[in-house]
Design a protein around this motif. Structure first.
Motif, PDB file in Angstrom:
ATOM      1  N   ARG A 164       0.864  -1.187   0.000  1.00  0.00           N
ATOM      2  CA  ARG A 164       0.000   0.000   0.000  1.00  0.00           C
ATOM      3  C   ARG A 164       0.898   1.234   0.000  1.00  0.00           C
ATOM      4  N   VAL A 165       0.676   2.128  -0.966  1.00  0.00           N
ATOM      5  CA  VAL A 165       1.449   3.366  -1.075  1.00  0.00           C
ATOM      6  C   VAL A 165       0.540   4.532  -0.716  1.00  0.00           C
ATOM      7  N   GLU A 166       0.928   5.288   0.285  1.00  0.00           N
ATOM      8  CA  GLU A 166       0.136   6.434   0.725  1.00  0.00           C
ATOM      9  C   GLU A 166       0.880   7.736   0.458  1.00  0.00           C
ATOM     10  N   LEU A 167       0.201   8.667  -0.197  1.00  0.00           N
ATOM     11  CA  LEU A 167       0.665  10.050  -0.272  1.00  0.00           C
ATOM     12  C   LEU A 167      -0.134  10.830   0.750  1.00  0.00           C
ATOM     13  N   GLY A 168       0.551  11.569   1.621  1.00  0.00           N
ATOM     14  CA  GLY A 168      -0.143  12.276   2.678  1.00  0.00           C
ATOM     15  C   GLY A 168       0.261  13.733   2.761  1.00  0.00           C
ATOM     16  N   TRP A 169      -0.632  14.565   3.323  1.00  0.00           N
ATOM     17  CA  TRP A 169      -0.372  15.976   3.536  1.00  0.00           C
ATOM     18  C   TRP A 169      -1.399  16.507   4.526  1.00  0.00           C
ATOM     19  N   ARG A 170      -1.191  17.718   5.000  1.00  0.00           N
ATOM     20  CA  ARG A 170      -2.134  18.331   5.937  1.00  0.00           C
ATOM     21  C   ARG A 170      -3.047  19.275   5.180  1.00  0.00           C
ATOM     22  N   SER A 171      -4.345  19.172   5.454  1.00  0.00           N
ATOM     23  CA  SER A 171      -5.309  20.059   4.816  1.00  0.00           C
ATOM     24  C   SER A 171      -5.400  21.368   5.586  1.00  0.00           C
ATOM     25  N   GLY A 172      -6.070  22.336   4.992  1.00  0.00           N
ATOM     26  CA  GLY A 172      -6.252  23.631   5.622  1.00  0.00           C
ATOM     27  C   GLY A 172      -6.722  24.645   4.613  1.00  0.00           C
ATOM     28  N   GLU A 187      -8.511  12.259   7.763  1.00  0.00           N
ATOM     29  CA  GLU A 187      -8.625  11.878   9.163  1.00  0.00           C
ATOM     30  C   GLU A 187      -8.091  13.012  10.029  1.00  0.00           C
ATOM     31  N   GLY A 188      -8.997  13.803  10.562  1.00  0.00           N
ATOM     32  CA  GLY A 188      -8.590  14.874  11.452  1.00  0.00           C
ATOM     33  C   GLY A 188      -7.686  15.908  10.805  1.00  0.00           C
ATOM     34  N   GLY A 189      -7.911  16.208   9.528  1.00  0.00           N
ATOM     35  CA  GLY A 189      -7.090  17.197   8.832  1.00  0.00           C
ATOM     36  C   GLY A 189      -5.864  16.617   8.170  1.00  0.00           C
ATOM     37  N   GLN A 190      -5.576  15.333   8.373  1.00  0.00           N
ATOM     38  CA  GLN A 190      -4.483  14.662   7.678  1.00  0.00           C
ATOM     39  C   GLN A 190      -5.079  13.905   6.495  1.00  0.00           C
ATOM     40  N   ARG A 197       2.480  25.189  -1.326  1.00  0.00           N
ATOM     41  CA  ARG A 197       1.362  25.486  -0.424  1.00  0.00           C
ATOM     42  C   ARG A 197       0.776  24.222   0.190  1.00  0.00           C
ATOM     43  N   VAL A 198       1.455  23.082   0.015  1.00  0.00           N
ATOM     44  CA  VAL A 198       0.978  21.801   0.551  1.00  0.00           C
ATOM     45  C   VAL A 198       1.879  21.404   1.718  1.00  0.00           C
ATOM     46  N   PRO A 199       1.419  21.561   2.952  1.00  0.00           N
ATOM     47  CA  PRO A 199       2.280  21.266   4.092  1.00  0.00           C
ATOM     48  C   PRO A 199       2.342  19.772   4.395  1.00  0.00           C
ATOM     49  N   GLY A 200       3.503  19.341   4.858  1.00  0.00           N
ATOM     50  CA  GLY A 200       3.653  17.976   5.351  1.00  0.00           C
ATOM     51  C   GLY A 200       3.531  16.902   4.294  1.00  0.00           C
ATOM     52  N   LEU A 201       3.987  17.164   3.064  1.00  0.00           N
ATOM     53  CA  LEU A 201       3.859  16.191   1.986  1.00  0.00           C
ATOM     54  C   LEU A 201       4.825  15.018   2.210  1.00  0.00           C
ATOM     55  N   TYR A 202       4.304  13.791   2.088  1.00  0.00           N
ATOM     56  CA  TYR A 202       5.161  12.620   2.248  1.00  0.00           C
ATOM     57  C   TYR A 202       4.608  11.471   1.415  1.00  0.00           C
ATOM     58  N   GLY A 225       0.056  -3.332   8.524  1.00  0.00           N
ATOM     59  CA  GLY A 225       0.167  -1.893   8.702  1.00  0.00           C
ATOM     60  C   GLY A 225       1.589  -1.428   8.967  1.00  0.00           C
ATOM     61  N   THR A 226       2.572  -2.320   8.888  1.00  0.00           N
ATOM     62  CA  THR A 226       3.970  -1.979   9.138  1.00  0.00           C
ATOM     63  C   THR A 226       4.491  -1.048   8.050  1.00  0.00           C
ATOM     64  N   GLU A 227       5.159   0.026   8.461  1.00  0.00           N
ATOM     65  CA  GLU A 227       5.744   0.967   7.506  1.00  0.00           C
ATOM     66  C   GLU A 227       7.085   0.434   7.031  1.00  0.00           C
ATOM     67  N   ILE A 228       7.215   0.244   5.714  1.00  0.00           N
ATOM     68  CA  ILE A 228       8.438  -0.290   5.122  1.00  0.00           C
ATOM     69  C   ILE A 228       9.381   0.830   4.704  1.00  0.00           C
ATOM     70  N   ALA A 229       8.833   1.912   4.194  1.00  0.00           N
ATOM     71  CA  ALA A 229       9.657   3.040   3.748  1.00  0.00           C
ATOM     72  C   ALA A 229       8.837   4.317   3.835  1.00  0.00           C
ATOM     73  N   ARG A 230       9.534   5.448   4.029  1.00  0.00           N
ATOM     74  CA  ARG A 230       8.868   6.752   4.084  1.00  0.00           C
ATOM     75  C   ARG A 230       9.849   7.828   3.606  1.00  0.00           C
ATOM     76  N   PHE A 231       9.311   8.741   2.770  1.00  0.00           N
ATOM     77  CA  PHE A 231      10.093   9.891   2.300  1.00  0.00           C
ATOM     78  C   PHE A 231       9.256  11.137   2.485  1.00  0.00           C
ATOM     79  N   ASP A 232       9.808  12.125   3.212  1.00  0.00           N
ATOM     80  CA  ASP A 232       9.137  13.400   3.436  1.00  0.00           C
ATOM     81  C   ASP A 232       9.729  14.446   2.505  1.00  0.00           C
ATOM     82  N   SER A 233       8.856  15.098   1.718  1.00  0.00           N
ATOM     83  CA  SER A 233       9.290  16.140   0.790  1.00  0.00           C
ATOM     84  C   SER A 233       9.160  17.493   1.478  1.00  0.00           C
ATOM     85  N   ALA A 234      10.287  18.211   1.588  1.00  0.00           N
ATOM     86  CA  ALA A 234      10.277  19.467   2.340  1.00  0.00           C
ATOM     87  C   ALA A 234      10.785  20.657   1.539  1.00  0.00           C
ATOM     88  N   ASP A 235      11.091  20.472   0.250  1.00  0.00           N
ATOM     89  CA  ASP A 235      11.717  21.568  -0.503  1.00  0.00           C
ATOM     90  C   ASP A 235      10.883  22.012  -1.700  1.00  0.00           C
TER      91      ASP A 235
END
Length: 434
Positions: A15-23, A68-71, A103-108, A117-127
């Motif tokens: 399962r591949v999830e792209l996530g960010w914070r809404s607002g 889920e709660g703004g995420q 303008r997209v905070p917390g992109l990963y 549900g075990t996380e195998i890999a994660r990359f956070d984009s901050a630039d």
């Protein structure tokens, strides 16, 4: 993971999830995948995104969004064991709608084992700054095994530019061709003198008639990147005009998971707060062309059927909102001539007294054609039932009409009966439970 690093992954379903914070002011983000051979797709069918949600091999499927709660997250299911041997890379991308990734905070992006549900890999984009599309990661083969690489490569040309870069043909309006102007002619000059001699006629052998050329092959249909959002200003759409003429159309309900205060209890002599999970139910009233009527809903286990009347099926009951895919109705468009009308509606089963302070979204996703989005965040009355969309048969076509009617049941009247009264279905109702 830092950008450019890689990690081995199991050759299995992931399962591949792209996530960010809404607002306020945060653009919407969509996940997509491209299956590549030598850096390019073989055809447009190797592009999986919201308008083309599944690969023909079954290896990649676009699952949809979750809040889920703004995420917010958008998910892809990737079964590496089913990726065709010729495919070398599965690119995992994101595109923004309504603004840049700056303008997209917390992109990963993260890769999960869907079973544990075990996380195998994660990359956070901050630039990110002005980019409107991103390749966040990729699965690639290495010596018979699969690895995941954190990429973080941005595009300023959006999903269209990203798709075109990998060989996708994108549907876009073309300007009309301008016919070439005739070559300029100089002024005619009259020449005096005797007429030129006339040559004797020449007898030519008969010529075989030309062979008619074969008709050219039909060009491949380009990929359509458009979405459809029904609003008060544009309340209806034809499914056939959007390409949704056959196959299964999924109606997905997702809602923000949050606890609602239920009351006070006691635990070892202490007062403790008690909460209830929010439980919404996706339902459909149907009337078939032969006059049969009914309802598809979890209440009373009326889950319907996909390949026999009513050609509508509810895949299950999400009691807490914790399911990644929410609740889903499937409508069999291969039998669209059987539908006179279908009313999609949502009820609050427990956990809230009104839609007024909830955030839920519904998406109609035909197998072919653009997704149609609705939002349940405009309620200003104490309503526990929302008539969302009315689908009506129209000479072999189906029209989708935005309703967004928040109804208030009278005391002792169920939400289902309230919808029936409002739309004149004329059914008999008895109490039910689930």
């Amino acid at each position: 993971m830092p950008k450019g690093s890689n990690v081995p992954v199991p050759t299995t379903a992931l399962r591949v999830e792209l996530g960010w914070r809404s607002g306020p002011g945060v653009p919407d983000v969509d996940a997509s995948a491209l299956l590549l051979v030598s850096g390019k797709v073989r055809s447009d069918a190797d592009f999986v995104f919201y308008n083309q949600p599944a690969h023909s091999s079954g290896a990649v499927r676009h699952e949809g969004k979750r809040n889920e709660g703004g995420q917010v997250g958008d998910a892809l299911l990737v079964d590496l064991a089913r990726v065709e041997p010729v495919i070398e890379t599965v690119v995992l991308a994101a595109s923004s709608d309504g603004g840049s990734f700056g303008r997209v905070p917390g992109l990963y992006i993260r890769v999960l084992d869907p079973g544990s549900g075990t996380e195998i890999a994660r990359f956070d984009s901050a630039d990110a700054t002005v980019e409107t599309a991103f390749v966040l990661g990729e699965f690639y083969r290495r010596q018979g095994s699969w690895k995941f690489r954190a990429v973080g490569q941005g595009y300023g040309s959006g999903l269209e530019g990203l798709a075109t870069d990998y060989g996708i043909t994108v549907d876009e309006p073309q300007g009309a061709a301008t016919p070439a102007a005739p070559a300029p002619q100089g002024p005619a000059t009259l020449v005096q003198g005797p007429p030129p001699p006339v040559a004797p006629p020449v007898t030519m052998p008969p010529v075989a008639p030309p062979v008619a050329p074969l008709p050219p092959a039909a060009p491949p249909q380009p990929v359509r990147l458009t979405k459809v959002t029904l609003t008060k200003e544009a309340p209806s759409v034809s499914l056939s005009k959007q390409g949704g003429t056959s196959g299964a159309m999924r109606v997905n309900l997702n809602w923000e998971v949050r606890k609602q205060f239920k009351g006070w209890g006691s635990k070892r002599g202490r007062a403790v707060a008690m909460h209830a999970d929010l439980d919404l139910d996706l339902c459909a009233l149907y009337e078939l062309s032969d006059g049969r009527k009914g309802v598809v809903q979890a209440l009373g286990n009326a889950f319907g059927a996909l390949h026999q009347p009513p050609f509508i099926h509810l895949d299950g009951d999400d009691r807490t909102g914790a399911s990644a895919s929410g609740e889903n109705l499937t409508i069999n468009l291969d039998h669209k001539q059987s539908f006179r009308r279908v009313l999609i509606f949502v009820t609050i089963y427990e956990g809230a007294r009104s839609f007024a302070d909830l955030h839920a979204t519904v998406t109609l996703q035909p197998l072919n054609g653009a997704p149609i989005d609705f939002s349940l965040d405009e309620c200003t009355v104490p309503s526990t039932v929302c008539a969302l969309a009315l689908i009506t048969g129209n000479g072999g076509d189906l029209m989708v009409q935005r309703e967004a009617r928040y109804l208030i049941p009278e005391r002792g009247v169920s939400p289902q009966r309230t919808v029936d009264y409002a739309y004149g279905w004329g059914m008999n109702w008895t109490p039910g439970r689930k």
